[in-house]
Design an enzyme around this catalytic site. Structure first.
Site, PDB file in Angstrom:
ATOM      1  N   PHE A  12       0.862  -1.175   0.000  1.00 33.71           N
ATOM      2  CA  PHE A  12       0.000   0.000   0.000  1.00 33.71           C
ATOM      3  C   PHE A  12       0.899   1.225   0.000  1.00 33.71           C
ATOM      4  CE2 PHE A  12      -4.637   0.626   1.353  1.00 33.71           C
ATOM      5  CZ  PHE A  12      -5.117  -0.235   0.381  1.00 33.71           C
ATOM      6  N   GLN A  57      -7.792  14.404   3.700  1.00 31.87           N
ATOM      7  CA  GLN A  57      -7.129  13.586   2.688  1.00 31.87           C
ATOM      8  C   GLN A  57      -7.973  13.515   1.418  1.00 31.87           C
ATOM      9  OE1 GLN A  57      -6.340   9.082   3.012  1.00 31.87           O
ATOM     10  NE2 GLN A  57      -4.341  10.050   3.329  1.00 31.87           N
ATOM     11  N   HIS A  83      -8.130  11.549  -1.695  1.00 30.85           N
ATOM     12  CA  HIS A  83      -7.634  10.289  -2.262  1.00 30.85           C
ATOM     13  C   HIS A  83      -7.370  10.493  -3.749  1.00 30.85           C
ATOM     14  CE1 HIS A  83      -7.360   6.053  -3.283  1.00 30.85           C
ATOM     15  NE2 HIS A  83      -7.399   5.743  -1.996  1.00 30.85           N
ATOM     16  N   LEU A 104     -14.728   5.853  -4.550  1.00 26.38           N
ATOM     17  CA  LEU A 104     -13.355   5.392  -4.495  1.00 26.38           C
ATOM     18  C   LEU A 104     -13.064   4.241  -5.455  1.00 26.38           C
ATOM     19  CD1 LEU A 104     -10.985   6.298  -2.735  1.00 26.38           C
ATOM     20  CD2 LEU A 104     -11.445   4.339  -1.266  1.00 26.38           C
ATOM     21  N   GLU A 129      -7.192   1.926  -3.420  1.00 29.37           N
ATOM     22  CA  GLU A 129      -5.741   1.934  -3.567  1.00 29.37           C
ATOM     23  C   GLU A 129      -5.199   0.535  -3.863  1.00 29.37           C
ATOM     24  OE1 GLU A 129      -2.105   3.291  -0.654  1.00 29.37           O
ATOM     25  OE2 GLU A 129      -3.761   4.676  -1.025  1.00 29.37           O
ATOM     26  N   ARG A 157      -0.435   9.443  -0.517  1.00 29.12           N
ATOM     27  CA  ARG A 157      -1.658   9.837  -1.200  1.00 29.12           C
ATOM     28  C   ARG A 157      -1.667  11.314  -1.582  1.00 29.12           C
ATOM     29  NH1 ARG A 157      -6.321   6.453   2.188  1.00 29.12           N
ATOM     30  NH2 ARG A 157      -5.892   4.452   1.172  1.00 29.12           N
ATOM     31  N   HIS A 165     -11.751  12.186   0.931  1.00 29.40           N
ATOM     32  CA  HIS A 165     -11.874  10.802   1.386  1.00 29.40           C
ATOM     33  C   HIS A 165     -11.836  10.639   2.899  1.00 29.40           C
ATOM     34  CE1 HIS A 165     -11.563   6.496   1.395  1.00 29.40           C
ATOM     35  NE2 HIS A 165     -10.308   6.485   1.826  1.00 29.40           N
ATOM     36  N   ARG A 207      -2.937  10.533   6.202  1.00 25.22           N
ATOM     37  CA  ARG A 207      -3.148   9.177   6.707  1.00 25.22           C
ATOM     38  C   ARG A 207      -2.483   8.148   5.810  1.00 25.22           C
ATOM     39  NH1 ARG A 207      -6.692   5.183   5.626  1.00 25.22           N
ATOM     40  NH2 ARG A 207      -8.164   6.456   4.430  1.00 25.22           N
TER      41      ARG A 207
END
Length: 597
Positions: free
Chosen positions: A135, A249, A251, A271, A274, A305, A369, A403
């Site tokens: 990730f 955040q 995304h 979304l 990821e 991100r 997000h 995050r």
């Protein structure tokens, strides 16, 4: 909702209401609330109640698809909790609360094994271990997953465990105000969304697990009736402090669609997990260039991100975007069977729209997000108001300025366990709501709600709702600037004036629910803009066009408190990490994207 009395007025006799006495009231039925309830129940606490705005198991947790972090070392045995903590601090640009970060990182291997014992259907390696994937911005493969439906599978597992323990639950209840004297919690008031009945919960402790505030933007990854800022706004109205609200955040990969196409438009901003990039998905601009080679040649699509989101925004701004205002995300170089196995929900979603993810790219663009900020809490999740707790996305501290992907689900599990255990140590019992608070807070608020219902006005609730979202996207979005932020605050003030002039249906109507959401959103939106104006630097997800550098003096948190009817800004210092985590930081672990190739 503190300004309702001024806007709507109070009239008539106090409406009837039902009082419910309960030791611990948990507001929010996602993973954080469920895990808190499980911990309480496992430790013998029976006097508790979980309430949610939706039907049982229908919470935003289900939309967290990519995975949940924990240093199991399935593929990379050199990984451990200290490196997980170090990655989290790095991603948070070192304004995280290090104690909270370390508490999450230490707990997560056990929390993942616990979920496994409770029957969660993790994806597995050939030898049967919990599988883990790459990730963004993580040094090792640390993200455990269940295909690309991790949040859904995790919440289902938690709900089943709670049901096995006979945890009491009430659905379709909306809390609109907490009852405190600014020092101690006494209860909460709200209404049954099905019947319209008013409810007063007389409690010994309240746990706010009510989500975040990402839906204050018009392009976001949530459903419209969640993440409206309920949790932070309820806590702030009760006298608790907020922190890090400027850090939102965005995304990198929300769906970019043709807004005129009714079939596609409902998916705008939703979304694209990821996990697509974690499994090797690549980003291309309209010219066919794999543009992350210019911005992050080592970490590529799996950089932080905020880095990837700003890169996409720049490509679009400079004219290299797609027809629908995005860029292309392409994983067609992988086998179709692999995509169906590892990304089943994404494959199914796009197939339902006539797109084969294994054969063609999809259009994506940044979307709001997650709110890294929230309510200020101590290491047990308690606010400065005795008996009031905040966990999950409602709390601040773990994520700092940005995050780490996979840490949201981790935080819910870790702090649900921590807060549940802390409460169980001295089991709260219902007290008595003092008569002056019952009169000045509860009864007056029921009158406010009663007056709001069936209110006639010249403004549509949804128009006002969308005005807030548009103002926030324009003035508090991915790229910010001081004068623009000021204009955004002026717009919010003008929107607030419309509150008493909205056309609202009866208390069981959707327009009434969204009218309440408008009040929550205004509080959270103002806190975001005021904090963003104060932070005269760029750090993590907060990027100022007029202050592009990161300033060492701003390695501190911005806090918002109530004072004289307005929002007062203050700052607090950050604590250093432990020696073992500092050693992990000094070692300089870092993801190298090219390990995937």
């Amino acid at each position: 909702m503190g300004f309702l009395a001024d806007q709507a007025g109070i009239s008539g006799d106090t409406p009837e209401y039902t009082q419910i006495d309960i030791g611990v009231l948990i507001i929010g039925a996602g993973a954080a609330g469920a895990r808190t309830a499980i911990e309480l129940s496992q430790q013998g606490v029976e006097d508790l109640l979980v309430i949610g705005k939706r039907s049982h198991g229908d919470a935003h947790t289900t939309w967290a698809r990519g995975g949940v972090n924990g240093a199991l070392g399935t593929h990379d045995p050199e990984d451990d909790w200290t490196i997980h903590a170090a990655d989290t601090l790095n991603e948070g640009h070192f304004i995280n609360d290090s104690d909270k970060v370390e508490a999450v990182a230490k707990q997560m291997p056990d929390r993942l094994r616990e979920l496994d014992e409770w029957g969660m259907e993790f994806s597995r390696t050939e030898d049967g271990n919990i599988d883990q994937r790459y990730f963004g911005a993580q040094s090792f493969r640390r993200t455990a997953f269940a295909g690309d439906h991790t949040g859904e599978s995790m919440l289902n597992t938690l709900v089943e465990r709670a049901q096995d323990l006979n945890v009491p639950y009430r659905e379709n209840v909306m809390i609109t105000k907490l009852l405190t004297d600014a020092n101690q919690i006494y209860g909460a008031v709200g209404f049954d969304m099905d019947t319209g009945d008013f409810l007063l919960f007389n409690t010994g402790a309240i746990v706010l697990a009510a989500g975040g505030y990402s839906a204050i933007y018009n392009r976001h990854s949530s459903r419209d009736d969640e993440n409206n800022g309920d949790g932070p706004a309820l806590a702030y109205d009760a006298g608790a402090s907020l922190m890090d609200m400027e850090f939102v955040q965005f995304h990198p990969t929300g769906m970019a669609v043709d807004e005129t196409d009714s079939e596609w438009s409902q998916w705008s901003g939703r979304l694209v997990t990821e996990a697509v990039r974690g499994e090797g998905g690549r980003l291309y601009n309209a010219n066919g260039e794999r543009f992350m080679e210019r911005y992050s040649p080592k970490q590529m699509e799996l950089d932080a991100r905020d880095v990837v989101a700003r890169a996409i925004a720049k490509e679009i701004e400079e004219g290299r975007g797609t027809e629908n205002g995005g860029v292309y995300l392409d994983i067609s170089h992988k086998e179709e069977e692999f995509i169906q196995e590892r990304l089943p929900r994404m494959y199914e979603r796009f197939a339902s729209l006539g797109v084969n993810l294994a054969k063609e790219p999809v259009e994506v663009a940044p979307t709001s997000h997650y709110g890294m900020g929230g309510v200020v809490v101590d290491n047990s999740g308690e606010t400065e108001i005795d008996g009031l707790y905040a966990i999950g996305e409602t709390m601040a501290g773990v994520h700092g300025a940005n995050r780490l992907g996979g840490n949201s689900l981790a935080e819910t599990l870790a702090f649900g366990t921590i807060t549940g255990a802390h409460l169980a140590e001295n089991e709260p019992t219902p007290g008595i709501v003092p008569s002056e608070i019952r009169q000045s807070e509860a009864k007056s608020h029921f009158n406010e709600l009663n007056t709001l219902a069936d209110q006639s006005g010249q403004h549509s609730v949804m128009d006002v709702y969308e005005e807030i979202q548009e103002a926030m996207w324009e003035h508090g979005g991915l790229l910010r600037e001081g004068e623009s932020i000021e204009r955004g605050l002026s717009k919010l003030s003008a929107i607030e004036e419309k509150f008493g002039q909205m056309d609202i249906g009866k208390i069981t109507s959707r327009t009434f629910e969204f009218a309440v959401d408008v009040a929550f959103m205004l509080t959270s939106a103002k806190a975001v803009l005021i904090s963003a104006q104060e932070r005269t630097e760029s750090r993590g997800a907060h990027h100022r066009l007029d202050y592009t550098d990161t300033a060492p003096k701003w390695q501190q948190n911005i806090c918002i408190q109530q004072e004289n009817g307005g929002m007062q800004v203050d700052t607090s210092s950050v604590s250093p990490p432990s020696k073992s985590v500092q050693e992990a930081l000094d070692a300089g672990y870092e993801l190298d994207y090219h390990q995937l190739e």
